[in-house]
Design a protein around this motif. Structure first.
Motif, mmCIF file in Angstrom:
data_model
loop_
_atom_site.group_PDB
_atom_site.id
_atom_site.type_symbol
_atom_site.label_atom_id
_atom_site.label_comp_id
_atom_site.label_asym_id
_atom_site.label_seq_id
_atom_site.Cartn_x
_atom_site.Cartn_y
_atom_site.Cartn_z
ATOM 1 N N THR A 95 9.458 2.282 -9.102
ATOM 2 C CA THR A 95 8.754 3.435 -8.543
ATOM 3 C C THR A 95 7.391 3.039 -8.013
ATOM 4 O OG1 THR A 95 9.906 4.844 -10.144
ATOM 5 C CG2 THR A 95 7.998 5.782 -9.027
ATOM 6 N N LYS A 96 6.680 2.211 -8.763
ATOM 7 C CA LYS A 96 5.363 1.756 -8.321
ATOM 8 C C LYS A 96 5.465 0.962 -7.019
ATOM 9 C CE LYS A 96 2.768 -0.101 -11.486
ATOM 10 N NZ LYS A 96 2.386 -0.920 -12.642
ATOM 11 N N ASP A 97 6.464 0.090 -6.923
ATOM 12 C CA ASP A 97 6.642 -0.692 -5.695
ATOM 13 C C ASP A 97 6.958 0.205 -4.505
ATOM 14 O OD1 ASP A 97 6.187 -2.935 -7.197
ATOM 15 O OD2 ASP A 97 8.308 -3.448 -7.444
ATOM 16 N N TYR A 98 7.829 1.198 -4.749
ATOM 17 C CA TYR A 98 8.188 2.108 -3.660
ATOM 18 C C TYR A 98 6.972 2.912 -3.195
ATOM 19 C CZ TYR A 98 10.171 6.028 -1.127
ATOM 20 O OH TYR A 98 10.443 6.968 -0.166
ATOM 21 N N LEU A 99 6.173 3.413 -4.137
ATOM 22 C CA LEU A 99 4.981 4.176 -3.768
ATOM 23 C C LEU A 99 3.980 3.302 -3.015
ATOM 24 C CD1 LEU A 99 4.438 6.283 -7.024
ATOM 25 C CD2 LEU A 99 5.335 7.072 -4.836
ATOM 26 N N ALA A 100 3.854 2.056 -3.437
ATOM 27 C CA ALA A 100 2.931 1.149 -2.744
ATOM 28 C C ALA A 100 3.397 0.886 -1.311
ATOM 29 C CB ALA A 100 2.812 -0.161 -3.522
ATOM 30 N N ARG A 101 4.707 0.635 -1.155
ATOM 31 C CA ARG A 101 5.234 0.400 0.197
ATOM 32 C C ARG A 101 5.083 1.654 1.059
ATOM 33 N NH1 ARG A 101 9.568 -1.803 -2.704
ATOM 34 N NH2 ARG A 101 10.846 -0.001 -2.096
ATOM 35 N N ASN A 102 5.373 2.804 0.460
ATOM 36 C CA ASN A 102 5.274 4.055 1.207
ATOM 37 C C ASN A 102 3.846 4.318 1.656
ATOM 38 O OD1 ASN A 102 4.792 7.280 0.943
ATOM 39 N ND2 ASN A 102 6.812 6.834 1.793
ATOM 40 N N ALA A 103 2.876 4.061 0.761
ATOM 41 C CA ALA A 103 1.465 4.259 1.127
ATOM 42 C C ALA A 103 1.053 3.309 2.237
ATOM 43 C CB ALA A 103 0.587 4.072 -0.110
ATOM 44 N N LYS A 104 1.530 2.065 2.154
ATOM 45 C CA LYS A 104 1.172 1.082 3.196
ATOM 46 C C LYS A 104 1.781 1.468 4.537
ATOM 47 C CE LYS A 104 1.094 -3.913 4.026
ATOM 48 N NZ LYS A 104 1.502 -3.771 5.428
ATOM 49 N N ASP A 105 3.048 1.929 4.528
ATOM 50 C CA ASP A 105 3.693 2.327 5.774
ATOM 51 C C ASP A 105 2.980 3.521 6.403
ATOM 52 O OD1 ASP A 105 5.502 0.320 5.359
ATOM 53 O OD2 ASP A 105 7.039 1.627 4.493
ATOM 54 N N ARG A 106 2.624 4.482 5.587
ATOM 55 C CA ARG A 106 1.929 5.651 6.105
ATOM 56 C C ARG A 106 0.551 5.277 6.635
ATOM 57 N NH1 ARG A 106 1.912 10.311 1.825
ATOM 58 N NH2 ARG A 106 0.991 11.397 3.603
ATOM 59 N N ALA A 107 -0.120 4.341 5.950
ATOM 60 C CA ALA A 107 -1.429 3.901 6.434
ATOM 61 C C ALA A 107 -1.303 3.155 7.763
ATOM 62 C CB ALA A 107 -2.081 3.012 5.384
ATOM 63 N N ASP A 108 -0.250 2.337 7.897
ATOM 64 C CA ASP A 108 -0.047 1.610 9.143
ATOM 65 C C ASP A 108 0.264 2.568 10.297
ATOM 66 O OD1 ASP A 108 -0.507 -0.723 7.768
ATOM 67 O OD2 ASP A 108 1.634 -1.184 7.478
ATOM 68 N N ARG A 109 1.078 3.582 9.998
ATOM 69 C CA ARG A 109 1.399 4.551 11.050
ATOM 70 C C ARG A 109 0.158 5.340 11.478
ATOM 71 N NH1 ARG A 109 6.110 5.460 7.854
ATOM 72 N NH2 ARG A 109 5.132 7.345 6.984
ATOM 73 N N SER A 110 -0.725 5.594 10.518
ATOM 74 C CA SER A 110 -1.941 6.353 10.837
ATOM 75 C C SER A 110 -3.047 5.477 11.360
ATOM 76 C CB SER A 110 -2.432 7.102 9.585
ATOM 77 O OG SER A 110 -1.425 7.944 9.081
ATOM 78 N N GLY A 111 -2.894 4.150 11.265
ATOM 79 C CA GLY A 111 -3.918 3.232 11.744
ATOM 80 C C GLY A 111 -5.126 3.160 10.849
ATOM 81 N N VAL A 112 -4.945 3.368 9.542
ATOM 82 C CA VAL A 112 -6.060 3.309 8.604
ATOM 83 C C VAL A 112 -5.816 2.173 7.629
ATOM 84 C CG1 VAL A 112 -6.552 5.759 8.818
ATOM 85 C CG2 VAL A 112 -4.984 4.971 7.036
ATOM 86 N N SER A 113 -6.842 1.886 6.824
ATOM 87 C CA SER A 113 -6.787 0.774 5.877
ATOM 88 C C SER A 113 -6.768 1.316 4.462
ATOM 89 C CB SER A 113 -7.992 -0.145 6.068
ATOM 90 O OG SER A 113 -8.039 -1.114 5.036
ATOM 91 N N LEU A 114 -6.079 0.593 3.563
ATOM 92 C CA LEU A 114 -6.055 0.935 2.151
ATOM 93 C C LEU A 114 -7.074 0.131 1.352
ATOM 94 C CD1 LEU A 114 -2.206 1.155 1.522
ATOM 95 C CD2 LEU A 114 -3.797 3.034 1.863
ATOM 96 N N THR A 115 -7.885 -0.681 2.040
ATOM 97 C CA THR A 115 -8.872 -1.498 1.352
ATOM 98 C C THR A 115 -9.984 -0.620 0.800
ATOM 99 O OG1 THR A 115 -8.412 -3.228 2.963
ATOM 100 C CG2 THR A 115 -10.362 -3.506 1.565
ATOM 101 N N SER A 116 -10.374 -0.850 -0.433
ATOM 102 C CA SER A 116 -11.438 -0.058 -1.049
ATOM 103 C C SER A 116 -12.766 -0.351 -0.373
ATOM 104 C CB SER A 116 -11.533 -0.370 -2.542
ATOM 105 O OG SER A 116 -11.862 -1.722 -2.745
ATOM 106 N N HIS A 117 -13.699 0.605 -0.479
ATOM 107 C CA HIS A 117 -14.985 0.462 0.195
ATOM 108 C C HIS A 117 -15.776 -0.719 -0.360
ATOM 109 C CE1 HIS A 117 -13.727 4.174 1.740
ATOM 110 N NE2 HIS A 117 -14.072 4.917 0.693
ATOM 111 N N SER A 118 -15.650 -0.949 -1.645
ATOM 112 C CA SER A 118 -16.412 -2.054 -2.243
ATOM 113 C C SER A 118 -15.964 -3.393 -1.668
ATOM 114 C CB SER A 118 -16.244 -2.040 -3.763
ATOM 115 O OG SER A 118 -14.865 -2.150 -4.106
#
Length: 933
Positions: A95-118
């Motif tokens: 489940t964790k792997d699927y959620l991580a992949r899903n978040a990355k795919d959605r971020a790529d489609r939106s053109g945003v980054s998942l990198t933390s501000h720090s």
């Protein structure tokens, strides 16, 4: 949580995850959740373990714990169950792997980054260092992505915050208050105005005084600040937010030793300001009775605090007070005000009202187990705050009345839903919606008995609406204690009394079981002679279009059938009504079964487009009065109507086939040669009749009667009306499920089988009408009182002989006509088509039953298979067709698994023993041979 709400949440989750592959994913997961849902109450131990597990698995445990504490301080009731769920998700790697992949795919489609501000900031070069153009471009792209993510997050956060801060509309009627109540700067016990500099410019700095003079001056200021009044050398700052602690400014020229003592005492003034602000604000009407009672208890403690301040001031006037003595005297009071300020801040942060305030006070009381004085203080506050809440509770569980002017009680009344709508609404809106539990208002110490509290008052409320007085013999005052068992027992006693009172009213006075039994007689065809007489009387009416039927005539025929059958002894027979519905049973059921599926649009048919006959639209209705309508509501009556229409149509098909059987007896008048043409039709008619009668027997005796006996057994041991509703609903649901009314595939096949039987019956009846022999009736009646002479007897014998010869001649003529018509290929082909259609649908039904039984493990439907296949006749066909179907699927891979077009359609009649074979070619050759000879 209701099934529809769970389905909605599951659908939303699937849409958010972007999982569009599963067609029926929402239904599947909803069923799984409903089957595995158990009442779970999160304990402190399980919540602590879940919090610890998440903190260990996350990369930012400090931030997580800080956010948890922040939400916990706001009295979020769903926090601990949610944290427990997250801790379970931490153990699911897939489940964790699927959620991580899903978040990355959605971020790529939106053109945003998942990198933390720090991490982005850490990538920036140190000041003064040189960077290349390539590094500059990469950094620019990273910052651009991050800025887009920030913008998106900020927009969503602002929207969420706006929705959360939107004022909730509570059903409260707040009395008007005068304007001067809000413009009273001189009446408040808190600091009037905070300024950042002394208002009096003639004040001598403390540094220019001696230490003893400084102490004397600062003591005077401290006594003023302890009463909410600014001093000369201690000033209160203006508040930046509504609930922030009060801050003070101190003359920095004060002696350091005295300054240290003053800073130790100032938190007392800060806590006093917080408590006084809480008291003055929460005493308003809109904050409810619980907050008002809590404010009154705090005001009592503040009065004691003021007595202490007066005593200290008296000692100051006598010259016996120093800062050290003041610090010593106020030690117990500091602890008290600290607890009061903590309670005030918690209530303010969580915006608590009613039951949520009591939950917060209960948690604080339970948390001070090692501090006896602190626990006694919290116990005093909780008991005082519980008084108005428990008064509402007592009135509800002892009288069934809600007196909740500010919407604080755990039970909420919806006045728009009244008992008169039970005969109109197709749901349990009154029982389920008139009184409901508001989870946010349940005190944590009443959470386990919340449903009993709800039901106790509901039962008494129903009794009161029936005009009966309610006097609970176990009515005692409920007082809050840390040990919850005491008022659990009081609520249990009230629940037993109310459930017994309502059950006696329904079962004994209103004769509930007699009414349900009466409905069973008519809707489930329990009265055989009644339904036979009624169908005989209304046969002509049922054939007409629904628009041409006069309901009053049907009502008259219904009353006549009731009066002339055994149903005449039923005392509730006058409550039975005739109802002509604007849709047939199949359309109605498919519309219900296709809700929130892809096929829903297919069954959105305008009722005016359906041209229904009386048989298709006919149903019974039943008039039920309050309070029996709680059980026999519209939702239950609709299910009774569905079962009735299903059984009624089967009875109609049986009557049609029996009419064919009666008409077929005319073949005895034909010669043996002519009657042979009917053999295939006779065999098919008997197979159809065997199926319909066995299907009726299965529904009537193996489904309805068995479930009825179980329902009666349960009703003998029932203890409350909720169990009655549950047992009655289970009885109807089980009957509908076992009668194949909840499975669209099975229902569709059964309907097609019935249509084939009716079409065959109409065809044979039309054929019988064209070949009927109308014998001439010879008047041979003579009065028994007339004298019979020899001439009369001889004349009568001659007439009889003449008539017999004439009829014999007519029969021979009609037999020749039958030979010509039945000998044609059209009749043979028609009967073969009927045989193929009926056999194919019947085999499809039996196979579907076997598949469902093997998949679901429910073997109830196998009973009908055993009755129809008692000699193994269909078993061989099932095996042969399954083998042939498997071969065709493996070769073509394109046939539909649910259709019968790919199955063999050979006539079942041709597979019978030689003595019962129907071979048209043999019969076609005989007339030609006879003619040639």
């Amino acid at each position: 949580m209701s099934e529809f709400k769970i389905h909605h949440h599951v659908s939303e989750l699937i849409n958010l995850l972007g999982n569009k592959s599963a067609d029926a994913g929402a239904e599947v997961y909803t069923d799984i959740l409903l089957k595995n849902t158990t009442p779970y109450i999160t304990t402190q131990v399980s919540a602590h373990q879940a919090k610890r597990k998440i903190a260990e698995s996350t990369k930012t445990p400090i931030e997580f714990l800080a956010k948890y504490d922040e939400l916990k301080s706001k009295n979020n009731r769903e926090l601990d169950p949610f944290v427990f769920l997250l801790s379970k998700l931490c153990e699911e790697e897939e489940t964790k792997d699927y959620l991580a992949r899903n978040a990355k795919d959605r971020a790529d489609r939106s053109g945003v980054s998942l990198t933390s501000h720090s991490k982005v900031i850490s990538q920036l070069p140190a000041p003064g260092t040189k960077i290349t153009m390539q590094d500059f471009t990469e950094l620019k792209d990273t910052l651009f992505k991050e800025s887009k993510a920030m913008a998106a997050t900020t927009a969503s956060e602002i929207l969420r915050k706006a929705l959360q801060e939107k004022p909730t509309k509570r059903n409260v009627n707040i009395p008007p208050q005068p304007d001067w109540l809000f413009k009273r700067p001189s009446l408040t016990l808190d600091f009037i105005v905070g300024v950042d500099e002394p208002s009096d410019q003639n004040i001598v700095p403390l540094g220019s005084m001696s230490v003893s003079a400084q102490e004397h001056a600062i003591l005077d200021d401290m006594l003023n600040c302890m009463q909410g009044i600014e001093g000369k050398y201690i000033l209160a700052r203006a508040l930046t937010e509504r609930y922030v602690p009060k801050e003070f400014m101190l003359d920095q020229s004060l002696d350091p030793s005295l300054q240290d003592l003053v800073r130790r005492i100032l938190p007392l003034c800060c806590n006093y300001s917080t408590v006084v602000r809480f008291i003055e604000e929460k005493s308003a009407f809109e904050y409810g009775l619980v907050n008002q009672a809590l404010s009154a208890a705090m005001r009592t403690l503040i009065k004691d605090y003021m007595v202490l301040v007066a005593q200290l001031e008296h000692q100051y006037r006598l010259g016996n007070l120093s800062l050290q003595k003041m610090w010593f005297y106020i030690q117990p009071t500091m602890k008290t005000l600290d607890i009061l300020a903590s309670v005030s801040n918690s209530v303010n942060k969580g915006e608590c009202i009613g039951g949520s305030v009591l939950s917060l006070l209960h948690d604080k009381t339970s948390g001070l187990v090692g501090d006896s004085k602190g626990q006694d203080l919290c116990l005093y506050l909780t008991q005082a705050a519980c008084v108005p809440y428990f008064e509402i509770l007592e009135k509800w569980i002892y009288k069934g009345i809600i007196s909740d002017p500010y919407s604080e009680f755990l039970v909420e009344e919806n006045e728009t839903i009244n008992k008169e709508k039970l005969q109109e609404e197709y749901n349990d809106a009154y029982w389920e919606g008139h009184y409901t539990i508001c989870r946010e208002r349940i005190p944590v110490f009443l959470e386990q008995v919340a449903n009993k509290v709800l039901n106790t008052g509901k039962y008494l409320n129903v009794v009161r609406l029936c005009g009966r007085d309610v006097q609970c013999p176990c009515a005692e005052e409920i007082v809050y204690t840390v040990k919850e068992r005491k008022y659990y027992e009081q609520i249990e006693k009230a629940y037993e009394y109310s459930s017994k009172l309502l059950l006696e009213l329904l079962v004994e006075e209103k004769e509930l079981m007699a009414r349900i039994r009466s409905i069973k007689h008519y809707f489930l065809l329990d009265k055989g002679d009644f339904i036979v007489q009624f169908m005989d009387m209304t046969e002509d009416e049922m054939r007409q279009d629904m628009e041409n039927i006069t309901p009053t005539r049907l009502e008259t025929l219904l009353e006549l059938a009731l009066r002339t059958s055994t149903a005449n002894t039923d005392q509730f027979k006058d409550d039975l009504r005739v109802d002509l519905l604007p849709f047939d049973l199949i359309t109605q059921l498919f519309k219900i079964l296709s809700i929130e599926t892809k096929k829903e649009k297919e069954y959105k048919v305008d009722p005016t487009d359906l041209h229904l006959s009386g048989l298709e639209s006919f149903s019974f209705d039943y008039m039920v009065k309050w309070p029996v309508s709680l059980v026999l509501n519209r939702k239950a009556l609709i299910r009774y109507q569905m079962l009735f229409r299903h059984l009624f149509y089967c009875k109609h098909v049986e009557r049609q086939l029996c009419s064919v059987w009666i008409g077929n007896k005319a073949a005895k008048m034909y010669s043996l040669h002519s009657s042979k043409w009917y053999l295939a039709a006779f065999a098919l008619r008997q197979r159809m009749l065997n199926f319909v009668q066995n299907f009726e027997y299965y529904m009537m005796f193996e489904v309805v009667e068995q479930n009825w006996l179980m329902f009666q057994t349960n009703m003998e041991n029932v203890s409350n009306i909720d169990d009655v509703l549950t047992y009655h609903s289970d009885f109807l649901n089980t009957c509908m499920n076992d009668c194949m009314l909840t499975d669209p595939d099975l229902l569709r096949i059964v309907h097609k089988l019935m249509v084939v039987c009716v079409t065959f019956s109409n065809f044979i009846q039309r054929l019988s009408l064209t070949t009927a022999v109308e014998s001439e009736n010879v008047p041979t009646r003579e009065s028994s009182l007339q004298a019979t002479s020899k001439e009369h007897r001889e004349q009568a014998m001659k007439e009889k002989l003449k008539t017999k010869m004439f009829v014999s001649h007519k029969v021979n003529v009609v037999a020749e006509h039958v030979d010509l018509m039945l000998g044609s290929e059209n009749f043979e082909r028609t009967i073969a088509n009927f045989d193929n259609n009926f056999s194919g649908k019947l085999i499809e039904l039996l196979k579907k039953i076997m598949d469902l039984s093997s998949e679901s493990g429910q073997f109830k439907l196998l009973n009908i298979l055993y009755r129809l296949d008692f000699n193994g006749f269909y078993k061989e066909k099932l095996e042969a067709m399954s083998a042939e179907r498997a071969m065709m699927e493996s070769s073509m891979h394109s046939t539909d698994s649910g259709s019968t077009g790919s199955w063999p359609t050979s006539s079942f009649t041709s597979q019978r023993p030689e003595s019962a074979q129907y071979v048209p070619s043999i019969h076609r050759q005989r007339p030609s041979s006879n003619s040639s000879s």
